[in-house]
Write a protein that holds these residues in place. Sequence first.
Motif, PDB file in Angstrom:
ATOM      1  N   TRP A 183      37.709  44.418  48.203  1.00  0.00           N
ATOM      2  CA  TRP A 183      38.755  45.283  47.690  1.00  0.00           C
ATOM      3  C   TRP A 183      39.426  46.074  48.805  1.00  0.00           C
ATOM      4  CZ3 TRP A 183      40.911  44.462  43.296  1.00  0.00           C
ATOM      5  CH2 TRP A 183      40.179  43.887  42.259  1.00  0.00           C
ATOM      6  N   VAL A 226      38.575  41.802  37.803  1.00  0.00           N
ATOM      7  CA  VAL A 226      38.947  41.261  39.110  1.00  0.00           C
ATOM      8  C   VAL A 226      40.011  40.177  38.955  1.00  0.00           C
ATOM      9  CG1 VAL A 226      38.126  39.983  41.119  1.00  0.00           C
ATOM     10  CG2 VAL A 226      36.733  41.809  40.157  1.00  0.00           C
ATOM     11  N   GLY A 282      43.186  41.345  40.737  1.00  0.00           N
ATOM     12  CA  GLY A 282      43.131  40.851  42.111  1.00  0.00           C
ATOM     13  C   GLY A 282      43.727  39.491  42.340  1.00  0.00           C
ATOM     14  N   LEU A 342      35.949  37.603  46.675  1.00  0.00           N
ATOM     15  CA  LEU A 342      36.238  38.926  46.130  1.00  0.00           C
ATOM     16  C   LEU A 342      35.452  39.146  44.835  1.00  0.00           C
ATOM     17  CD1 LEU A 342      37.921  41.549  46.174  1.00  0.00           C
ATOM     18  CD2 LEU A 342      39.708  40.310  44.948  1.00  0.00           C
ATOM     19  N   THR A 343      35.410  38.122  43.984  1.00  0.00           N
ATOM     20  CA  THR A 343      34.670  38.215  42.726  1.00  0.00           C
ATOM     21  C   THR A 343      33.172  38.330  42.984  1.00  0.00           C
ATOM     22  OG1 THR A 343      36.361  36.847  41.650  1.00  0.00           O
ATOM     23  CG2 THR A 343      34.270  37.114  40.503  1.00  0.00           C
ATOM     24  N   THR A 363      32.225  41.744  44.374  1.00  0.00           N
ATOM     25  CA  THR A 363      32.311  42.777  43.345  1.00  0.00           C
ATOM     26  C   THR A 363      31.091  42.762  42.441  1.00  0.00           C
ATOM     27  OG1 THR A 363      34.733  42.623  43.358  1.00  0.00           O
ATOM     28  CG2 THR A 363      33.723  43.689  41.459  1.00  0.00           C
TER      29      THR A 363
END
Length: 433
Positions: A123, A331, A335, A351-352, A355
């Motif tokens: 993030w 997300v 995102g 990114l997922t 997170t």
Amino acid sequence: MRKIPFSVQILLGLVLGVALGFLARANDLSWLTSTLDTVGGLFVQLLKLAVPPLVFTAIVVSVVSLRGVANAARLALKTLLWFGVTALIAVGVGIGLGLLTDPGRGVTLDTAGATAPTRTGSWTDFLTGIVPTNPVGAFVDGNVLQIVFLALVVGAAALLVGEAAEPFVAINRALLEIVQKALWWVIRLAPIGTLGLIGNAVASYGWDLLAPLAKFTTAVYVGCAIVLFVVYPLLLVTAGRLNPLRFFAGAWPAIELAFVSRSSVGTMPVTQRSVERLGVPREYASFAVPFGATTKMDGCAAVYPALAAIFVAQVFGVDLAVTDYLLIAFVSVVGSAATAGLTGAIVMLTLTLSTLGLPLAGAGLLLAIDPILDMIRTATNVAGQALVPTIVAAREGTLDRAAYDSAGRRSPLAPTDADASPRRSEDLTPAPA
């Protein structure tokens, strides 16, 4: 070849590529595999070459063009809202399919040897990465997200400056026309590029590599197919009161090219052309399609990361709670711009995973089959990028229903009366290769 429809040429390239790929793999013909890899790689490289100038000029021109659109702010807001709604539905499909199929259960992979990809997303990186340190660096590095930010700022400034900015806008329009013309030469090579990309995938991966991940691969294709052929048609019927068959007839050239090129941005001119042929006003389409090509990713940023997160969690023996599934949805909706319209979805996946607190090395397990998965993901992305402006225009009462209806009764590659004028930057119907 001019007598053979463009879509048939791509299909021929697909069939020949599969045949050559099996031939190369069965007979261990490394020179043929290398040749197929080079042909496919050059095609994708040529598409990527046009991305920075195409994205910047298209968004600048599209933002400025909103000056002539009634209720432009409302249209932009509704477009973003529908981006979020369709992404939420798509991630719901991915999560539901993941829970139903358990793609990681029973999979035996060497997780000890898995390493995290070199390209990862977080993030903080996503937020700080939006603003470039210098404008030149964004173009040199090909950072699409930063180019989008610059283009939006410059376009908004030019819109507010008004008449004094017209020379600058004119330069961007001319550059956009030049880039689109050059890009169209590349798009006409799609049948040859298809041959190389598919052939290399078959020769390099084969069933031996796909077998352990067959359930996951099937789940991704089924999930994207549900979004493409169930969710989108239902939205067209219920929200737009539109015939889904005519939508697919008009949008199919873009969906087809997206499948083989694996690039939403590279397909953007064809997507915009298809959307306009479906009856969406040109001024609105020139804003919605470029913006969607860099932020609207139902395949790469919704279906795929949901299934992949469940897969990685199951392979590593991590139980996901309800809050984790809600995080996946969050997300995916917020995102998705991290994918930025380029081939692959590794940034969104990492990114997922980060997170959720899942090991990033899990993404490395899927890198080998990523090109195979990226074809259906990108096709889903592009279909969604064409769907949203069509629905918004229909609900706003600005959709040309006659043009939409005719898309189902004629070839989507046939010229229209509006194409008769010379030197149109939006005249993007593919000529036969």
